[in-house]
Scaffold this motif. Structure first.
Motif, mmCIF file in Angstrom:
data_model
loop_
_atom_site.group_PDB
_atom_site.id
_atom_site.type_symbol
_atom_site.label_atom_id
_atom_site.label_comp_id
_atom_site.label_asym_id
_atom_site.label_seq_id
_atom_site.Cartn_x
_atom_site.Cartn_y
_atom_site.Cartn_z
ATOM 1 N N PRO A 147 0.830 -1.205 0.000
ATOM 2 C CA PRO A 147 0.000 0.000 0.000
ATOM 3 C C PRO A 147 0.867 1.259 0.000
ATOM 4 O O PRO A 147 2.057 1.186 0.311
ATOM 5 C CB PRO A 147 -0.806 -0.121 1.293
ATOM 6 C CG PRO A 147 -0.007 -1.022 2.163
ATOM 7 C CD PRO A 147 0.744 -1.950 1.252
ATOM 8 N N PRO A 148 0.295 2.398 -0.332
ATOM 9 C CA PRO A 148 1.058 3.651 -0.293
ATOM 10 C C PRO A 148 1.678 3.869 1.084
ATOM 11 O O PRO A 148 1.064 3.558 2.103
ATOM 12 C CB PRO A 148 0.010 4.717 -0.591
ATOM 13 C CG PRO A 148 -1.090 4.002 -1.295
ATOM 14 C CD PRO A 148 -1.092 2.608 -0.742
ATOM 15 N N ALA A 149 2.879 4.411 1.093
ATOM 16 C CA ALA A 149 3.594 4.630 2.354
ATOM 17 C C ALA A 149 3.018 5.802 3.136
ATOM 18 O O ALA A 149 3.204 5.899 4.340
ATOM 19 C CB ALA A 149 5.071 4.858 2.066
ATOM 20 N N GLY A 150 2.324 6.680 2.474
ATOM 21 C CA GLY A 150 1.758 7.835 3.150
ATOM 22 C C GLY A 150 1.061 8.748 2.165
ATOM 23 O O GLY A 150 0.961 8.442 0.981
ATOM 24 N N GLU A 151 0.591 9.861 2.644
ATOM 25 C CA GLU A 151 -0.123 10.822 1.799
ATOM 26 C C GLU A 151 0.751 11.246 0.623
ATOM 27 O O GLU A 151 1.914 11.598 0.800
ATOM 28 C CB GLU A 151 -0.495 12.051 2.637
ATOM 29 C CG GLU A 151 -1.369 13.044 1.913
ATOM 30 C CD GLU A 151 -2.770 12.528 1.645
ATOM 31 O OE1 GLU A 151 -3.343 12.905 0.625
ATOM 32 O OE2 GLU A 151 -3.278 11.731 2.472
ATOM 33 N N GLY A 152 0.197 11.156 -0.579
ATOM 34 C CA GLY A 152 0.920 11.581 -1.770
ATOM 35 C C GLY A 152 1.850 10.540 -2.358
ATOM 36 O O GLY A 152 2.494 10.788 -3.372
ATOM 37 N N SER A 153 1.944 9.376 -1.742
ATOM 38 C CA SER A 153 2.788 8.320 -2.307
ATOM 39 C C SER A 153 1.917 7.286 -2.991
ATOM 40 O O SER A 153 0.723 7.202 -2.744
ATOM 41 C CB SER A 153 3.657 7.675 -1.228
ATOM 42 O OG SER A 153 2.865 6.962 -0.311
ATOM 43 N N ASP A 154 2.522 6.517 -3.849
ATOM 44 C CA ASP A 154 1.796 5.502 -4.612
ATOM 45 C C ASP A 154 2.050 4.115 -4.047
ATOM 46 O O ASP A 154 3.056 3.881 -3.382
ATOM 47 C CB ASP A 154 2.239 5.529 -6.076
ATOM 48 C CG ASP A 154 1.875 6.833 -6.767
ATOM 49 O OD1 ASP A 154 0.779 7.358 -6.486
ATOM 50 O OD2 ASP A 154 2.682 7.316 -7.576
ATOM 51 N N ALA A 155 1.133 3.204 -4.366
ATOM 52 C CA ALA A 155 1.358 1.792 -4.059
ATOM 53 C C ALA A 155 2.491 1.311 -4.961
ATOM 54 O O ALA A 155 2.800 1.924 -5.972
ATOM 55 C CB ALA A 155 0.086 0.988 -4.310
ATOM 56 N N GLY A 156 3.107 0.209 -4.602
ATOM 57 C CA GLY A 156 4.194 -0.318 -5.413
ATOM 58 C C GLY A 156 4.248 -1.819 -5.370
ATOM 59 O O GLY A 156 3.686 -2.444 -4.476
ATOM 60 N N MET A 157 4.917 -2.391 -6.374
ATOM 61 C CA MET A 157 5.121 -3.829 -6.419
ATOM 62 C C MET A 157 6.510 -4.128 -5.876
ATOM 63 O O MET A 157 7.480 -3.468 -6.232
ATOM 64 C CB MET A 157 4.982 -4.347 -7.848
ATOM 65 C CG MET A 157 3.542 -4.365 -8.316
ATOM 66 S SD MET A 157 3.349 -5.123 -9.938
ATOM 67 C CE MET A 157 3.730 -3.721 -10.972
ATOM 68 N N PHE A 158 6.559 -5.118 -5.005
ATOM 69 C CA PHE A 158 7.817 -5.512 -4.387
ATOM 70 C C PHE A 158 7.971 -7.017 -4.478
ATOM 71 O O PHE A 158 6.987 -7.751 -4.378
ATOM 72 C CB PHE A 158 7.853 -5.097 -2.912
ATOM 73 C CG PHE A 158 7.957 -3.615 -2.719
ATOM 74 C CD1 PHE A 158 9.186 -3.027 -2.483
ATOM 75 C CD2 PHE A 158 6.832 -2.811 -2.795
ATOM 76 C CE1 PHE A 158 9.284 -1.647 -2.320
ATOM 77 C CE2 PHE A 158 6.920 -1.435 -2.632
ATOM 78 C CZ PHE A 158 8.153 -0.858 -2.393
ATOM 79 N N VAL A 159 9.219 -7.464 -4.671
ATOM 80 C CA VAL A 159 9.505 -8.890 -4.662
ATOM 81 C C VAL A 159 10.087 -9.230 -3.292
ATOM 82 O O VAL A 159 10.914 -8.496 -2.756
ATOM 83 C CB VAL A 159 10.458 -9.289 -5.823
ATOM 84 C CG1 VAL A 159 11.824 -8.658 -5.675
ATOM 85 C CG2 VAL A 159 10.559 -10.793 -5.955
ATOM 86 N N LYS A 160 9.592 -10.307 -2.721
ATOM 87 C CA LYS A 160 10.109 -10.800 -1.429
ATOM 88 C C LYS A 160 11.269 -11.729 -1.734
ATOM 89 O O LYS A 160 11.136 -12.689 -2.488
ATOM 90 C CB LYS A 160 9.003 -11.554 -0.679
ATOM 91 C CG LYS A 160 9.458 -12.213 0.614
ATOM 92 C CD LYS A 160 9.245 -11.306 1.795
ATOM 93 C CE LYS A 160 9.657 -11.963 3.079
ATOM 94 N NZ LYS A 160 8.576 -12.257 3.972
ATOM 95 N N SER A 161 12.413 -11.432 -1.144
ATOM 96 C CA SER A 161 13.605 -12.231 -1.414
ATOM 97 C C SER A 161 13.761 -13.349 -0.391
ATOM 98 O O SER A 161 13.120 -13.338 0.654
ATOM 99 C CB SER A 161 14.850 -11.339 -1.391
ATOM 100 O OG SER A 161 15.136 -10.943 -0.068
ATOM 101 N N ALA A 162 14.634 -14.293 -0.693
ATOM 102 C CA ALA A 162 14.904 -15.401 0.219
ATOM 103 C C ALA A 162 15.508 -14.900 1.523
ATOM 104 O O ALA A 162 15.398 -15.555 2.556
ATOM 105 C CB ALA A 162 15.841 -16.408 -0.439
ATOM 106 N N SER A 163 16.106 -13.698 1.496
ATOM 107 C CA SER A 163 16.687 -13.127 2.717
ATOM 108 C C SER A 163 15.669 -12.273 3.469
ATOM 109 O O SER A 163 16.035 -11.480 4.338
ATOM 110 C CB SER A 163 17.928 -12.293 2.377
ATOM 111 O OG SER A 163 17.597 -11.246 1.494
#
Length: 75
Positions: free
Chosen positions: A37-53
């Protein structure tokens, strides 16, 4: 077990619904992709890859990802 192979559009709909997806051919160090989800007001949602670490790394689709039909919904 992994599900049916899907086009990116179907994987994106799963992401928007809170699902986790991955490409069948991804290296084992990349567990899955999820939408944050967006980190805060005025920021966008983003796609993230979860790594093995256990890190979440920013991810952007390339042409190969967008055209691939080997996406899997894993959760």
């Amino acid at each position: 077990s992994m599900g049916a192979k899907l086009a990116f559009g179907h994987a994106l709909e799963a992401l928007k619904s809170g699902g986790k997806v991955r490409r069948a051919g991804w290296p084992s160090g990349w567990r899955w992709l999820e939408l944050q989800p967006p980190a805060g007001e005025g920021s966008d949602a983003g796609m993230f890859v979860k790594s093995a670490s256990e890190e979440y790394l920013p991810w952007s689709a390339c042409d190969f990802d967008l055209l691939a039909e080997d996406w899997e919904v894993i959760a």
